[in-house]
Scaffold this motif. Structure first.
Motif, PDB file in Angstrom:
ATOM      1  N   GLU A  86       0.725  -0.957  -0.457  1.00 55.61           N
ATOM      2  CA  GLU A  86       0.292   0.041   0.084  1.00 55.61           C
ATOM      3  C   GLU A  86       0.760   1.643  -0.042  1.00 55.61           C
ATOM      4  OE1 GLU A  86      -3.587   1.274   2.959  1.00 55.61           O
ATOM      5  OE2 GLU A  86      -3.613  -0.370   2.161  1.00 55.61           O
ATOM      6  N   PHE A  87       2.009   1.587   0.826  1.00 56.12           N
ATOM      7  CA  PHE A  87       3.010   2.609   0.848  1.00 56.12           C
ATOM      8  C   PHE A  87       3.816   2.732  -0.013  1.00 56.12           C
ATOM      9  CE2 PHE A  87       6.909   4.634   1.736  1.00 56.12           C
ATOM     10  CZ  PHE A  87       6.420   5.371   2.237  1.00 56.12           C
ATOM     11  N   SER A  88       4.474   1.129  -0.375  1.00 51.84           N
ATOM     12  CA  SER A  88       5.043   1.119  -2.447  1.00 51.84           C
ATOM     13  C   SER A  88       3.419   2.546  -3.297  1.00 51.84           C
ATOM     14  CB  SER A  88       5.087   0.189  -2.783  1.00 51.84           C
ATOM     15  OG  SER A  88       6.079  -0.107  -1.786  1.00 51.84           O
ATOM     16  N   GLU A  89       2.491   1.393  -3.211  1.00 56.39           N
ATOM     17  CA  GLU A  89       1.461   2.339  -4.775  1.00 56.39           C
ATOM     18  C   GLU A  89       1.405   3.813  -4.639  1.00 56.39           C
ATOM     19  OE1 GLU A  89      -1.787  -0.160  -4.571  1.00 56.39           O
ATOM     20  OE2 GLU A  89      -2.244   0.996  -6.374  1.00 56.39           O
ATOM     21  N   LYS A  90       1.419   4.339  -3.005  1.00 54.19           N
ATOM     22  CA  LYS A  90       1.084   5.648  -2.963  1.00 54.19           C
ATOM     23  C   LYS A  90       2.318   6.757  -3.392  1.00 54.19           C
ATOM     24  CE  LYS A  90      -2.254   4.892   1.241  1.00 54.19           C
ATOM     25  NZ  LYS A  90      -2.671   4.905   2.404  1.00 54.19           N
ATOM     26  N   LEU A  91       3.534   6.123  -2.664  1.00 56.41           N
ATOM     27  CA  LEU A  91       4.917   7.055  -2.944  1.00 56.41           C
ATOM     28  C   LEU A  91       5.318   6.812  -4.083  1.00 56.41           C
ATOM     29  CD1 LEU A  91       7.182   8.176  -1.104  1.00 56.41           C
ATOM     30  CD2 LEU A  91       7.610   5.702  -1.124  1.00 56.41           C
ATOM     31  N   THR A  92       5.130   5.841  -5.370  1.00 55.48           N
ATOM     32  CA  THR A  92       4.999   5.299  -7.044  1.00 55.48           C
ATOM     33  C   THR A  92       3.997   7.031  -6.953  1.00 55.48           C
ATOM     34  OG1 THR A  92       5.322   3.274  -6.398  1.00 55.48           O
ATOM     35  CG2 THR A  92       5.689   3.984  -8.679  1.00 55.48           C
ATOM     36  N   ALA A  93       3.173   7.180  -6.950  1.00 55.71           N
ATOM     37  CA  ALA A  93       1.615   7.706  -7.434  1.00 55.71           C
ATOM     38  C   ALA A  93       2.628   8.634  -7.331  1.00 55.71           C
ATOM     39  CB  ALA A  93       0.842   7.449  -6.626  1.00 55.71           C
ATOM     40  N   LEU A  94       3.142   9.416  -6.571  1.00 54.35           N
ATOM     41  CA  LEU A  94       3.827  10.745  -6.029  1.00 54.35           C
ATOM     42  C   LEU A  94       4.422  11.470  -7.133  1.00 54.35           C
ATOM     43  CD1 LEU A  94       3.511  11.028  -2.498  1.00 54.35           C
ATOM     44  CD2 LEU A  94       2.162  11.478  -4.110  1.00 54.35           C
ATOM     45  N   GLN A  95       5.256  10.034  -7.857  1.00 51.71           N
ATOM     46  CA  GLN A  95       5.940  10.461  -9.650  1.00 51.71           C
ATOM     47  C   GLN A  95       6.981  11.432  -8.704  1.00 51.71           C
ATOM     48  OE1 GLN A  95       3.132  11.259 -12.362  1.00 51.71           O
ATOM     49  NE2 GLN A  95       3.655   9.101 -13.283  1.00 51.71           N
ATOM     50  N   LEU A  96       7.833  11.565  -8.029  1.00 52.94           N
ATOM     51  CA  LEU A  96       9.131  12.469  -7.361  1.00 52.94           C
ATOM     52  C   LEU A  96      10.162  11.444  -8.403  1.00 52.94           C
ATOM     53  CD1 LEU A  96       9.028  11.881  -3.350  1.00 52.94           C
ATOM     54  CD2 LEU A  96       7.149  13.509  -4.958  1.00 52.94           C
ATOM     55  N   SER A  97      10.718  12.450  -8.398  1.00 55.11           N
ATOM     56  CA  SER A  97      12.411  12.906  -9.252  1.00 55.11           C
ATOM     57  C   SER A  97      13.451  12.542  -8.142  1.00 55.11           C
ATOM     58  CB  SER A  97      12.381  14.380 -10.604  1.00 55.11           C
ATOM     59  OG  SER A  97      12.209  15.082  -8.514  1.00 55.11           O
ATOM     60  N   GLU A  98      13.969  11.932  -8.699  1.00 54.00           N
ATOM     61  CA  GLU A  98      15.829  11.283  -7.646  1.00 54.00           C
ATOM     62  C   GLU A  98      15.992  12.534  -7.095  1.00 54.00           C
ATOM     63  OE1 GLU A  98      19.958   9.933  -8.792  1.00 54.00           O
ATOM     64  OE2 GLU A  98      18.337   9.235 -10.364  1.00 54.00           O
ATOM     65  N   GLU A  99      15.816  13.738  -7.697  1.00 55.47           N
ATOM     66  CA  GLU A  99      16.518  14.542  -6.201  1.00 55.47           C
ATOM     67  C   GLU A  99      15.490  14.971  -4.945  1.00 55.47           C
ATOM     68  OE1 GLU A  99      16.425  18.371  -7.482  1.00 55.47           O
ATOM     69  OE2 GLU A  99      18.293  19.578  -6.829  1.00 55.47           O
TER      70      GLU A  99
END
Lengths: 201, 27
Positions: free
Chosen positions: A111-124
């Motif tokens: 659940e956590f990984s899905e939500k974090l991935t959905a934010l589409q953050l850059s490497e920085e």
């Protein structure tokens, strides 16, 4: 009664039946040690971290390493395929891991990984967020709370500025990101409970 | 179970990884 160690920071969930519990622990420790060292190296590169007292650096790392690893290794949890990749590179299905005794923590990690991935953050952005996760003034055993708090605030301001620059809906993204902090605490607590259960077992 | 980090041997790994850093600073 076969034992399993259902943690992707190991090489495999299967445990050699002939090994003593001490040997199992030693082998597991050897597999996750490089990842922990990377977290320490990452911490050293956070501007201002080295200026904190040695005691507080150790306290922050002790309390936050698991949470940093969850963020860094979120991609090991493949939501579409419903698999977890272990350090050996081998993938195991959720069903297989469940049959080995994985429970609520596994669901929460997905659940956590899905939500974090959905934010589409850059490497920085991901890197700065990870620094915010690590430098938390409310960890137990912190000596100089003011110094840690000041560094934490600087990092949060930098993260906010970066998100504002890169995302159209910056307020929502920043808010969602900060809400990941209590989620990580909850995962950390669940993980500690599972460790206890494993050790008792 | 107040200190999972110590139970895992994490503290030892962390201290060793940080050690070079402190030696550098004091030199």
């Amino acid at each position: 009664n076969r034992m399993h160690l259902v943690c992707p920071m190991g090489m495999s969930p299967y445990v050699d039946q002939h090994m003593s519990s001490h040997q199992i622990w030693e082998e597991f420790s050897m597999s996750f040690t490089p990842a922990v060292r990377e977290v320490v190296e990452f911490a050293k590169r956070i501007p201002g971290f080295r200026d904190l007292s040695q005691h507080d650096q150790v306290s922050l790392l002790k309390a936050g390493t698991f949470e940093v690893l969850v963020v860094r290794f979120a991609s090991l949890f493949d939501i579409k395929e419903r698999t977890v990749t272990f350090l050996s590179g081998k993938k195991y299905s959720v069903e297989a891991l469940r049959s080995m005794g994985a429970g609520e923590l596994l669901n929460s990690m997905f659940e956590f990984s899905e939500k974090l991935t959905a934010l589409q953050l850059s490497e920085e952005e991901m890197s700065l967020f990870t620094a915010v996760v690590l430098v938390s003034a409310d960890r137990s055993g912190i000596e100089n709370v003011n110094s840690v708090e000041a560094l934490q605030e600087t990092l949060i301001r930098a993260l906010r500025s970066l998100i504002t620059k890169n995302h159209a809906n910056e307020v929502a993204t920043f808010t969602k990101l900060l809400l990941k902090l209590p989620d990580l605490r909850s995962l950390n607590n669940m993980h500690s409970e599972e460790l206890l259960a494993f050790k008792v077992h | 179970f107040g200190d999972p980090a110590s139970n895992l041997g994490l503290e030892d790994i962390i201290r060793k990884a940080l050690m070079g850093n402190f030696e550098d600073k004091h030199d």
